[in-house]
Design a protein around this motif. Sequence first.
Motif, PDB file in Angstrom:
ATOM      1  N   PHE A   1       9.776   7.103  -9.436  1.00  0.00           N
ATOM      2  CA  PHE A   1       9.208   6.573  -8.071  1.00  0.00           C
ATOM      3  C   PHE A   1       7.996   5.669  -8.203  1.00  0.00           C
ATOM      4  CE2 PHE A   1       7.104  10.524  -8.287  1.00  0.00           C
ATOM      5  CZ  PHE A   1       6.053  10.295  -7.534  1.00  0.00           C
ATOM      6  N   PHE A   2       7.616   5.065  -7.196  1.00  0.00           N
ATOM      7  CA  PHE A   2       6.021   4.829  -6.864  1.00  0.00           C
ATOM      8  C   PHE A   2       6.031   4.625  -5.487  1.00  0.00           C
ATOM      9  CE2 PHE A   2       8.039   0.215  -7.288  1.00  0.00           C
ATOM     10  CZ  PHE A   2       7.109  -0.174  -6.139  1.00  0.00           C
ATOM     11  N   VAL A   3       4.629   4.713  -5.315  1.00  0.00           N
ATOM     12  CA  VAL A   3       4.026   4.683  -4.020  1.00  0.00           C
ATOM     13  C   VAL A   3       2.917   3.737  -3.951  1.00  0.00           C
ATOM     14  CG1 VAL A   3       2.886   6.007  -2.177  1.00  0.00           C
ATOM     15  CG2 VAL A   3       4.568   7.221  -3.648  1.00  0.00           C
ATOM     16  N   HIS A   4       3.284   2.943  -2.732  1.00  0.00           N
ATOM     17  CA  HIS A   4       2.168   1.739  -2.498  1.00  0.00           C
ATOM     18  C   HIS A   4       2.112   1.823  -1.033  1.00  0.00           C
ATOM     19  CE1 HIS A   4       4.907  -1.849  -1.826  1.00  0.00           C
ATOM     20  NE2 HIS A   4       5.550  -0.915  -2.326  1.00  0.00           N
TER      21      HIS A   4
ATOM     22  N   LEU B   1      -7.523   0.874  -0.258  1.00  0.00           N
ATOM     23  CA  LEU B   1      -6.138   1.292  -0.831  1.00  0.00           C
ATOM     24  C   LEU B   1      -5.190   0.072  -1.078  1.00  0.00           C
ATOM     25  CD1 LEU B   1      -5.483   4.807   0.860  1.00  0.00           C
ATOM     26  CD2 LEU B   1      -6.025   4.326  -1.594  1.00  0.00           C
ATOM     27  N   ILE B   2      -5.126  -0.616   0.148  1.00  0.00           N
ATOM     28  CA  ILE B   2      -4.446  -1.744  -0.058  1.00  0.00           C
ATOM     29  C   ILE B   2      -4.928  -2.881  -1.141  1.00  0.00           C
ATOM     30  CG2 ILE B   2      -3.790  -3.899   1.262  1.00  0.00           C
ATOM     31  CD1 ILE B   2      -2.346  -1.668   2.509  1.00  0.00           C
ATOM     32  N   GLU B   3      -6.155  -2.972  -1.137  1.00  0.00           N
ATOM     33  CA  GLU B   3      -6.861  -3.803  -2.153  1.00  0.00           C
ATOM     34  C   GLU B   3      -6.611  -3.356  -3.584  1.00  0.00           C
ATOM     35  OE1 GLU B   3     -11.054  -6.037  -3.146  1.00  0.00           O
ATOM     36  OE2 GLU B   3     -10.924  -4.877  -1.354  1.00  0.00           O
ATOM     37  N   GLU B   4      -6.835  -2.187  -3.895  1.00  0.00           N
ATOM     38  CA  GLU B   4      -6.544  -1.500  -5.316  1.00  0.00           C
ATOM     39  C   GLU B   4      -5.209  -1.259  -5.567  1.00  0.00           C
ATOM     40  OE1 GLU B   4      -9.332   1.674  -5.164  1.00  0.00           O
ATOM     41  OE2 GLU B   4     -10.763   0.674  -4.673  1.00  0.00           O
ATOM     42  N   GLN B   5      -4.389  -0.948  -4.485  1.00  0.00           N
ATOM     43  CA  GLN B   5      -2.971  -0.314  -4.834  1.00  0.00           C
ATOM     44  C   GLN B   5      -3.046   0.666  -5.936  1.00  0.00           C
ATOM     45  OE1 GLN B   5       0.090  -1.209  -3.206  1.00  0.00           O
ATOM     46  NE2 GLN B   5      -1.475  -1.728  -1.384  1.00  0.00           N
ATOM     47  N   LYS B   6      -3.148   1.851  -5.508  1.00  0.00           N
ATOM     48  CA  LYS B   6      -2.963   2.844  -6.203  1.00  0.00           C
ATOM     49  C   LYS B   6      -1.571   3.314  -6.324  1.00  0.00           C
ATOM     50  CE  LYS B   6      -7.565   3.740  -6.069  1.00  0.00           C
ATOM     51  NZ  LYS B   6      -8.698   3.396  -7.068  1.00  0.00           N
TER      52      LYS B   6
END
Length: 395
Positions: free
Chosen positions: A51-54, A140-145
């Motif tokens: 999975f991945f989270v954004h 977080l939006i800008e860096e997309q962890k």
Amino acid sequence: MIRRCLLGLLVLSAAPIAQAADAPLLAYGARIAGDDARTRVVIDFDRKPIFFVHYVANPPRVIVDLPETSFGLKPEDLKARGLFTEIRYGAMGPGSARVVLTASKPVAVTVADVKADEEGKGFRLVLDAERVTEARFSSLIEEQKWTGTVTAAKTDRLVEPAAPGAFIVAVDAGHGGIDTGAIGSETKMEEKSVTLAFATQLVETLNKEKGVKAFLTRNSDEFLSLPQRVQVARQHSANLFISIHADTLKQRDIRGATVYTISDKASDHLAANLAARENLSDEIAGVTFKSEPAEVADILIDLTRRETQAFSVNLARSVVSSFEGQINLINNPHRHAGFRVLQAPDVPSILLELGFLSNKEDEKLLVDPVWRSKVAGLLAVAVRGYRGEAVANGG
């Protein structure tokens, strides 16, 4: 005639995630607990999920992308609470699925982990979220962890090649996958299923017409963004685009079919409200809306749009004429509003509301195969009439 002189529109797609097993994952259980400061979401799977989270803004959303997944969950399993005001899940296209957690305030996932079940029944995905500041969410939006693993892949929908000179019709079953659309007041039937059943019938009917080649923009329960639907039609040089819907209204006594064409200004409040709801499909699925590329300001594109809108109006009138006296129509059955799914600058397009799932009489008809077959036949007559007029006028 100025036709198809434009560059392709940007396609927003969900990237399928590689998963070792061929069979879809099974999400067989879930639970959620917490308050307006911290919330935990747990989803049980039969196998270990990749999975991945954004994050997506406006409104704040946590997106969990998964491989192809069958969701065997009860509605109450993931009933929104705590930080989250709405939770949706479903397919996002071939090989991928998505969970969208919508919050009223900015949030951040502090824990995203997969743990083996103690009883050896599978694995559970654990997500812990907490309130954060606007500034933190923006970063977080800008860096997309990113969390997890994803393999990006671009997929084009394959359609059987049409015979040279064929009149090509793209039939678009509204909603799909994670975007269920409206829900029937009596049968609880989901709009995405109603539209796909009718669209499939319509394609079969149209393909019996000499010289016509019809195809579905989606042929299964999958999500397509609004730009993807438009792009599929344009990629296959469609001569017509027909988007099928069956919405709900607060006024349950309103019933009947409606044909919509695109316009910057809505014809009435009902059309404006419906367009606003339909245009939210991408937000529901966690897709970020991106405006059209700069070349749309070109004078050639403006001329093409005007010409296409005129053809779209002709198609709408042909449909209304075919339906009159045969099936129930809403008052003023040809309406217009700013539907994003009708934005193709070079493909005449209509959005057909078959009826309203909020009305008992309409709902009975919408799930009736005999009625659907009748309406598909009338639409084929309308397409035949439109095609003949277009050819006569040099279209």
